[in-house]
Enzyme design. Structure first.
Site, PDB file in Angstrom:
ATOM      1  N   LYS A 178       0.646  -0.850  -0.161  1.00 40.64           N
ATOM      2  CA  LYS A 178       0.231  -0.164   0.035  1.00 40.64           C
ATOM      3  C   LYS A 178       1.048   1.808  -0.042  1.00 40.64           C
ATOM      4  O   LYS A 178       1.507   1.542   0.537  1.00 40.64           O
ATOM      5  CB  LYS A 178      -0.777  -0.070   1.340  1.00 40.64           C
ATOM      6  CG  LYS A 178      -1.691   0.988   1.331  1.00 40.64           C
ATOM      7  CD  LYS A 178      -2.576   0.617   2.588  1.00 40.64           C
ATOM      8  CE  LYS A 178      -4.110   1.612   2.649  1.00 40.64           C
ATOM      9  NZ  LYS A 178      -4.710   0.980   4.001  1.00 40.64           N
ATOM     10  N   SER A 230      -9.487   1.049   3.398  1.00 38.41           N
ATOM     11  CA  SER A 230      -8.685   2.365   2.423  1.00 38.41           C
ATOM     12  C   SER A 230      -7.821   0.956   2.009  1.00 38.41           C
ATOM     13  O   SER A 230      -7.127   2.434   0.710  1.00 38.41           O
ATOM     14  CB  SER A 230      -7.932   3.321   3.754  1.00 38.41           C
ATOM     15  OG  SER A 230      -7.093   2.869   4.312  1.00 38.41           O
ATOM     16  N   SER A 242      -9.589  -1.296   6.942  1.00 36.34           N
ATOM     17  CA  SER A 242      -9.115  -0.746   5.758  1.00 36.34           C
ATOM     18  C   SER A 242      -8.543  -2.331   5.497  1.00 36.34           C
ATOM     19  O   SER A 242      -8.372  -2.053   4.137  1.00 36.34           O
ATOM     20  CB  SER A 242      -7.918   0.162   6.232  1.00 36.34           C
ATOM     21  OG  SER A 242      -8.288   1.883   6.617  1.00 36.34           O
TER      22      SER A 242
END
Length: 388
Positions: free
Chosen positions: A33, A105, A129
């Protein structure tokens, strides 16, 4: 030219970072990420704002040393402050239905796994997330115990030091176990469910009837495997979660907020400014509520070995969808999702999300174990997955 039909990738170099040739993860590929510090690679947090400096991630370095190869960085909900995947670059599309969001996320992380572009992905989880996009994209997500030595948060752009976790997403529990074992040294073996005390988090009104039917089916399966299934209550924790996360996020991004044009998308800026406006007394009260919720969860784990609940309230929303209708009525998407996932990040308990199909799309179930019981939780996950 590398294609990216789902908008999952924030950065893909011409050549990947090769892992050590003879490690326990040799032959596996992974994505990170775009909050993780990687030497020589940009870090934007899927934002056009000026971000704080981030050191190199020891978790990325450790995985490379164990043999895994890093192929690129993935998009996220801007600076990880949200659950739909909205950002300055158009968001990430769901691989099951491109008219729907991948979730956030860690949406790009989930997509990179779901599409088979990598074997596992590094995400972060501050309120759901990892688990939300895992559920909506049909993959497995694991949020370890807060503070796990195997899963450090150093070298990651923070959102909330209180609630931030790092963790993996993969197509099955076996892959998650392989990575966790290499990092932690913990042996994880399949565990039987016979005699296990399972508490079903009793929140049918918080999800759609279809999602609750998925939870009920999971509970029935566990009963058939010999588990002792009961119903347990646990409250919504948003009155503690939201002030803590927004206030801490506002401190992280104070420099950008002080500029005339911070560069965030409007929703992100609004949330950060709401956090900056909270008084010390507001935040102190939220922290006191958090301690009360932790004590309540400790009491629950005195009665059950593991909790079972939904991972999301409904299937993935469509782009632009702002509300979801659950059994008790209509709610904003953010609140509907976060009240299902945020307790376990706020309180730091290890949580495993397993995807479950629903109408051609995907939802998921969450299993929550007591702090430090990560290996046991993954073992129960293996027990459900069965032999390959």
């Amino acid at each position: 030219m590398k294609t990216d039909p789902h908008g999952a990738w924030a950065y893909r170099p011409d050549a990947p970072l090769r892992g050590a040739a003879h490690g326990p993860l040799a032959g596996l590929t992974f994505s990170a990420k775009d909050l993780y510090g990687v030497p020589g690679w940009p870090l934007q947090g899927s934002s056009r704002a000026v971000l704080p400096e981030v050191a190199d991630s020891p978790l990325v370095a450790r995985l490379l040393g164990l043999g895994a190869t890093l192929v690129g960085k993935t998009h996220l909900h801007e600076v990880a402050l949200g659950i739909t995947g909205a950002n300055a670059f158009g968001g990430t599309r769901n691989p099951m239905d491109p008219t729907r969001v991948a979730g956030g996320s860690s949406g790009g992380a989930a997509v990179s796994v779901a599409t088979g572009e990598v074997d596992f992905a590094l995400g972060t989880d501050t309120g759901g997330s990892i688990r939300v996009p895992a559920a909506w994209c049909g993959v497995v997500g694991f949020k370890p115990t807060k503070g796990s030595a195997a899963w450090p948060t150093e070298g990651v752009l923070p959102l909330s030091d209180t609630c931030d976790h790092t963790g993996p997403l993969a197509r099955d529990v076996r892959a998650v176990v392989r990575v966790h074992t290499a990092l932690s040294g913990e042996a994880v073996a399949p565990r039987e469910w016979d005699g296990v005390r399972v508490g079903v988090w009793d929140i049918p009104g918080w999800v759609t009837p279809e999602v609750w039917a998925v939870v009920e089916a999971e509970a029935a399966r566990l009963t058939a495997l010999g588990a002792r299934v009961t119903r347990v209550p646990f409250p919504e924790v948003m009155d503690a979660y939201t002030p803590i996360v927004l206030s801490e996020a506002a401190v992280v991004h104070a420099r950008a907020l002080a500029s005339e044009a911070p560069g965030f998308i409007p929703a992100t800026e609004a949330n950060l400014r709401a956090g900056a406006a909270l008084s010390p007394a507001d935040v102190a009260a939220a922290r006191a509520r958090r301690e009360a919720y932790r004590a309540r969860l400790e009491a629950v784990f005195g009665e059950v070995d593991v909790l079972l609940g939904p991972a999301v309230p409904d299937v993935a929303p469509r782009f632009g969808q702002e509300e979801v209708t659950v059994a008790e009525g209509m709610l904003p998407v953010r609140r509907a999702v976060l009240r299902v996932t945020s307790p376990w990040s706020l309180l730091g308990a290890p949580t495993l999300c397993l995807p479950r199909p629903l109408g051609g799309l995907s939802v998921g179930v969450q299993f929550v174990a007591p702090w430090g019981q990560d290996a046991a939780l993954l073992g129960w996950g293996l027990g459900l997955e069965g032999p390959r």
